[in-house]
Design an enzyme around this catalytic site. Structure first.
Site, short mmCIF file in Angstrom:
data_model
loop_
_atom_site.label_atom_id
_atom_site.label_comp_id
_atom_site.label_asym_id
_atom_site.label_seq_id
_atom_site.Cartn_x
_atom_site.Cartn_y
_atom_site.Cartn_z
N HIS A 54 0.83 -1.21 0.00
CA HIS A 54 0.00 0.00 0.00
C HIS A 54 0.87 1.26 0.00
CE1 HIS A 54 0.89 0.95 4.21
NE2 HIS A 54 0.73 -0.35 4.47
N GLU A 102 -2.51 -7.24 7.41
CA GLU A 102 -1.15 -7.17 7.93
C GLU A 102 -1.01 -8.03 9.19
OE1 GLU A 102 1.87 -7.16 7.70
OE2 GLU A 102 2.47 -5.08 7.29
#
Length: 411
Positions: free
Chosen positions: A15, A91
């Site tokens: 990201h 994550e």
């Protein structure tokens, strides 16, 4: 060629820069962080860079910063590409650290932090109830993880092992349905690292050995039989205007720029221009590769040329590094020109990959890889593999043949 006989190409993207990245706070699976203005801009740059590629499917983490990254690149891609949100791509979970500044964690959790950095496979954190997975048993440097009974309570949670289990589950769920296709995965630094590691067969003990920069691109080629994989590109950030990825572990230690000795004169000249602004203090190569070194260092006349007679000099140098760890307070950058197999062995050594499996790292002539030895107390970090000035045309034209070497990706 029948698509089912071709490798599946997996493009991994981290990201864009987030608010927690900017504030230097641990994010983990917290969803409090979102993209900054810079993060949106760099995501758009990657979208433009990807727009000429044929992508068959997109998989994205459910966390906001990943989905915002997807929103920024979608206008540049075919609107018909299906998008799938996969919870396995979130994550790593760091419940005790999420939201805390890096420096606070270093000072308040000193012993735990050292385990996180030096022995991530043994890293434990807090308590986790009704866990999705539990640790069944250890063997060597890895672990077997299995699903517990619905009422099970886990009192010792291993974040890195859990992350690697999720990565393996993602491969098992997705790859059988995408033979010979190209898929884009948008997730996180830790997640992408685990995806690469589980595909190649790298141990969780070396979890911090592969750098993943914001909006960095990595590419895996997974064989048609789903048993093997090769890493073709790691942490490409040149579309963002960076020559080399920013140093994650500080501007200290030894940074090696690795160039295969089968690079031709034209590509060497292009790399020399590419590296024009990068300080290079020395070069290391055999006598046979002296002409290539001269072409690469045309803009670095003060670099010290270290020539050796033996073609297999890099293996001897590896042994020296093992016995005399790097202790350089400032950053020293050196150029290494060697046969591809020797460079692959160097990368295998850095990542803990068995040396007889070194061809899992796929090196191309005319491309540059970067290896950083931060200090004597830190593991080496592979910053990038196969950096090139070529655009998407070069990426799209790369071979899509079946891969025959690599780690298991089907668990």
């Amino acid at each position: 060629m029948n698509p089912t006989n071709r490798a599946t190409r997996v493009i991994l993207m981290r990201h864009g820069r987030s608010t927690f990245n900017q504030q230097q706070r641990y994010q983990g699976s917290s969803d409090a962080s979102e993209l900054t203005e810079q993060g949106c801009e760099t995501a758009c740059q990657i979208g433009q860079w990807l727009q000429d590629l044929e992508i068959d499917a997109i998989y994205v983490s459910p966390l906001r910063r990943a989905k915002q990254t997807l929103e920024q690149i979608q206008p540049y891609l075919d609107h018909r590409i299906p998008v799938y949100v996969r919870p396995q791509l979130r994550e790593i979970e760091l419940p005790d650290w999420e939201g805390l500044p890096y420096e606070q964690v270093k000072t308040e959790f000193t012993e735990l932090y050292q385990t996180w950095k030096q022995q991530p496979h043994k890293f434990k954190m807090g308590h986790r109830h009704a866990s999705e997975y539990e640790l069944e048993k250890h063997y060597g440097n890895t672990a077997v993880l299995t699903a517990p009974a619905p009422t099970a309570t886990q009192t010792e949670y291993f974040p890195v092992l859990d992350l690697y289990l999720r990565a393996e589950q993602f491969w098992q769920d997705v790859l059988p349905h995408r033979p010979g296709q190209t898929i884009l995965v948008i997730s996180h630094g830790g997640t992408n690292h685990a995806l690469i590691s589980t595909a190649l067969g790298l141990s969780p003990a070396h979890h911090h050995s592969l750098q993943q920069s914001n909006c960095g691109i990595s590419i895996l080629n997974v064989a048609a039989d789903l048993q093997t994989a090769q890493l073709e590109v790691l942490n490409l950030t040149t579309p963002l205007g960076e020559t080399l990825p920013k140093l994650k572990e500080g501007k200290q230690g030894l940074r090696l720029l690795l160039v295969p000795s089968d690079t031709n004169a034209t590509d060497a000249a292009k790399l020399a221009e590419f590296l024009k602004s990068v300080p290079i203090e020395f070069s290391l190569a055999s006598d046979l590769d002296h002409p290539t070194v001269d072409r690469l260092l045309v803009h670095h006349p003060r670099a010290v040329n270290l020539q050796v007679c033996r073609e297999q000099f890099l293996q001897d140098w590896l042994g020296t590094l093992r016995w005399k760890p790097i202790t350089i307070s400032d950053l020293t950058t050196g150029l290494v020109v060697a046969p591809p197999a020797s460079l692959q062995l160097l990368l295998a050594e850095a990542t803990g990959l068995p040396l007889n499996q070194h061809r899992r790292f796929q090196l191309h002539p005319g491309c540059l890889s970067v290896l950083h030895y931060p200090s004597a107390n830190q593991r080496p970090v592979v910053q990038a593999i196969n950096l090139s000035t070529a655009g998407t045309a070069g990426l799209a034209a790369a071979t899509q043949t079946s891969v025959t070497l690599g780690g298991r990706v089907n668990g």
